[in-house]
Design a protein around this motif. Structure first.
Motif, PDB file in Angstrom:
ATOM      1  N   LEU A   1       0.854  -1.184   0.000  1.00 38.43           N
ATOM      2  CA  LEU A   1       0.000   0.000   0.000  1.00 38.43           C
ATOM      3  C   LEU A   1       0.891   1.236   0.000  1.00 38.43           C
ATOM      4  N   TRP A   2       0.530   2.222  -0.806  1.00 34.52           N
ATOM      5  CA  TRP A   2       1.290   3.463  -0.861  1.00 34.52           C
ATOM      6  C   TRP A   2       0.994   4.274   0.398  1.00 34.52           C
ATOM      7  N   PRO A   3       2.019   4.652   1.171  1.00 35.39           N
ATOM      8  CA  PRO A   3       1.797   5.328   2.450  1.00 35.39           C
ATOM      9  C   PRO A   3       1.200   6.736   2.335  1.00 35.39           C
ATOM     10  N   HIS A   4       1.398   7.405   1.216  1.00 41.29           N
ATOM     11  CA  HIS A   4       0.902   8.778   1.059  1.00 41.29           C
ATOM     12  C   HIS A   4      -0.529   8.840   0.520  1.00 41.29           C
ATOM     13  N   LEU A   5      -1.104   7.679   0.202  1.00 40.77           N
ATOM     14  CA  LEU A   5      -2.473   7.612  -0.307  1.00 40.77           C
ATOM     15  C   LEU A   5      -3.409   7.073   0.764  1.00 40.77           C
ATOM     16  N   THR A   6      -4.673   7.464   0.704  1.00 44.70           N
ATOM     17  CA  THR A   6      -5.664   6.879   1.608  1.00 44.70           C
ATOM     18  C   THR A   6      -5.939   5.443   1.172  1.00 44.70           C
ATOM     19  N   LEU A   7      -6.640   4.708   2.008  1.00 47.19           N
ATOM     20  CA  LEU A   7      -6.999   3.339   1.632  1.00 47.19           C
ATOM     21  C   LEU A   7      -7.849   3.353   0.361  1.00 47.19           C
ATOM     22  N   ARG A   8      -8.786   4.286   0.277  1.00 46.72           N
ATOM     23  CA  ARG A   8      -9.630   4.410  -0.919  1.00 46.72           C
ATOM     24  C   ARG A   8      -8.761   4.640  -2.161  1.00 46.72           C
ATOM     25  N   GLU A   9      -7.810   5.558  -2.054  1.00 45.52           N
ATOM     26  CA  GLU A   9      -6.935   5.863  -3.192  1.00 45.52           C
ATOM     27  C   GLU A   9      -6.066   4.671  -3.564  1.00 45.52           C
ATOM     28  N   ASN A  10      -5.616   3.910  -2.558  1.00 47.66           N
ATOM     29  CA  ASN A  10      -4.836   2.704  -2.829  1.00 47.66           C
ATOM     30  C   ASN A  10      -5.671   1.675  -3.592  1.00 47.66           C
ATOM     31  N   ILE A  11      -6.917   1.522  -3.188  1.00 51.03           N
ATOM     32  CA  ILE A  11      -7.795   0.549  -3.844  1.00 51.03           C
ATOM     33  C   ILE A  11      -8.071   0.965  -5.286  1.00 51.03           C
ATOM     34  N   LEU A  12      -8.294   2.250  -5.495  1.00 56.67           N
ATOM     35  CA  LEU A  12      -8.677   2.748  -6.826  1.00 56.67           C
ATOM     36  C   LEU A  12      -7.488   3.056  -7.730  1.00 56.67           C
ATOM     37  N   LEU A  13      -6.280   2.952  -7.205  1.00 54.04           N
ATOM     38  CA  LEU A  13      -5.089   3.299  -7.982  1.00 54.04           C
ATOM     39  C   LEU A  13      -5.024   2.610  -9.349  1.00 54.04           C
TER      40      LEU A  13
ATOM     41  N   LEU B   1     -14.712  -1.680   6.138  1.00 54.62           N
ATOM     42  CA  LEU B   1     -13.715  -0.618   5.987  1.00 54.62           C
ATOM     43  C   LEU B   1     -14.323   0.791   5.972  1.00 54.62           C
ATOM     44  N   GLU B   2     -15.625   0.914   6.218  1.00 50.36           N
ATOM     45  CA  GLU B   2     -16.281   2.220   6.120  1.00 50.36           C
ATOM     46  C   GLU B   2     -15.619   3.277   6.998  1.00 50.36           C
ATOM     47  N   GLU B   3     -15.274   2.910   8.205  1.00 47.92           N
ATOM     48  CA  GLU B   3     -14.730   3.862   9.182  1.00 47.92           C
ATOM     49  C   GLU B   3     -13.337   4.369   8.813  1.00 47.92           C
ATOM     50  N   CYS B   4     -12.593   3.578   8.072  1.00 45.34           N
ATOM     51  CA  CYS B   4     -11.181   3.916   7.840  1.00 45.34           C
ATOM     52  C   CYS B   4     -10.815   4.138   6.373  1.00 45.34           C
ATOM     53  N   ILE B   5     -11.754   4.078   5.476  1.00 45.34           N
ATOM     54  CA  ILE B   5     -11.468   4.109   4.043  1.00 45.34           C
ATOM     55  C   ILE B   5     -10.730   5.378   3.597  1.00 45.34           C
ATOM     56  N   ASP B   6     -10.898   6.464   4.337  1.00 44.18           N
ATOM     57  CA  ASP B   6     -10.234   7.711   3.957  1.00 44.18           C
ATOM     58  C   ASP B   6      -9.024   8.032   4.829  1.00 44.18           C
ATOM     59  N   ARG B   7      -8.531   7.028   5.536  1.00 42.07           N
ATOM     60  CA  ARG B   7      -7.291   7.176   6.314  1.00 42.07           C
ATOM     61  C   ARG B   7      -6.121   6.627   5.513  1.00 42.07           C
ATOM     62  N   ARG B   8      -4.927   7.001   5.928  1.00 41.05           N
ATOM     63  CA  ARG B   8      -3.703   6.489   5.302  1.00 41.05           C
ATOM     64  C   ARG B   8      -3.279   5.193   6.011  1.00 41.05           C
ATOM     65  N   PRO B   9      -2.491   4.376   5.344  1.00 37.03           N
ATOM     66  CA  PRO B   9      -2.103   3.084   5.920  1.00 37.03           C
ATOM     67  C   PRO B   9      -1.499   3.154   7.331  1.00 37.03           C
ATOM     68  N   HIS B  10      -0.710   4.184   7.639  1.00 37.29           N
ATOM     69  CA  HIS B  10      -0.105   4.259   8.980  1.00 37.29           C
ATOM     70  C   HIS B  10      -1.127   4.585  10.071  1.00 37.29           C
TER      71      HIS B  10
END
Length: 166
Positions: A12-24, A50-59
């Protein structure tokens, strides 16, 4: 794609949110593919909790949330073959069940999967065919029933060890 892999390291890219990682992967495809992915992501996000965390970053999330994110990214690509390496390693019992249900549905849709796992109960439930490896060699193979009635001494030893570790 024909093959999609979920590695143990998840990538997972650390600078992207989980949503952005999924949609990359959909950044490279056409807008229509991205629209379909966005619609499917809504359901998958809910299904994988994943609803609660989808817009957080991996860290900012747990190992299990990262793992489910990597699964969502792979599934959203609709591969013909899905390769999963220790897909339950960071999941608690409830999340193992969630992922197991998703894999069962994918199997019903004729998605072929190769799963590497030390989680014997998980392997029993999702596998049509099992290869037991030791030191890089196939020691025993057959239908998932070999996990109930192993023929090789090495698989017997391993299953006994698993029982004791519970």
């Amino acid at each position: 794609p024909k093959v999609t892999v979920v590695f143990q390291d998840l990538y997972l890219w650390p600078h992207l949110t989980l949503r952005e990682n999924i949609l990359l992967p959909f950044r490279l495809n056409g807008a229509s593919d991205r629209q379909v992915a966005l619609q499917e992501l809504e359901d998958l996000t809910h299904r994988l909790g994943l609803e609660e965390c989808i817009d957080r970053r991996p860290h900012e999330v747990s190992g299990g949330e990262k793992q489910r994110t990597a699964v969502a990214r792979a599934v959203l690509l609709h591969p013909k073959y899905l390769l999963l390496d220790e897909i339950t390693s960071a999941l608690d019992i409830e999340q193992v069940a969630v992922v197991l249900d998703l894999l069962a549905d994918l199997k019903a849709l004729n998605m072929a999967m190769i799963i590497v796992s030390h989680h014997i109960e998980f392997a029993k439930r999702v596998s049509d065919y099992v290869y037991f490896l030791d030191d890089g060699r196939i020691v025993e193979s057959g239908p998932s029933a070999i996990l109930e009635n192993p023929k090789s001494q090495r698989l017997v030893q391993f299953l006994d060890f698993v029982k004791k570790a519970r």
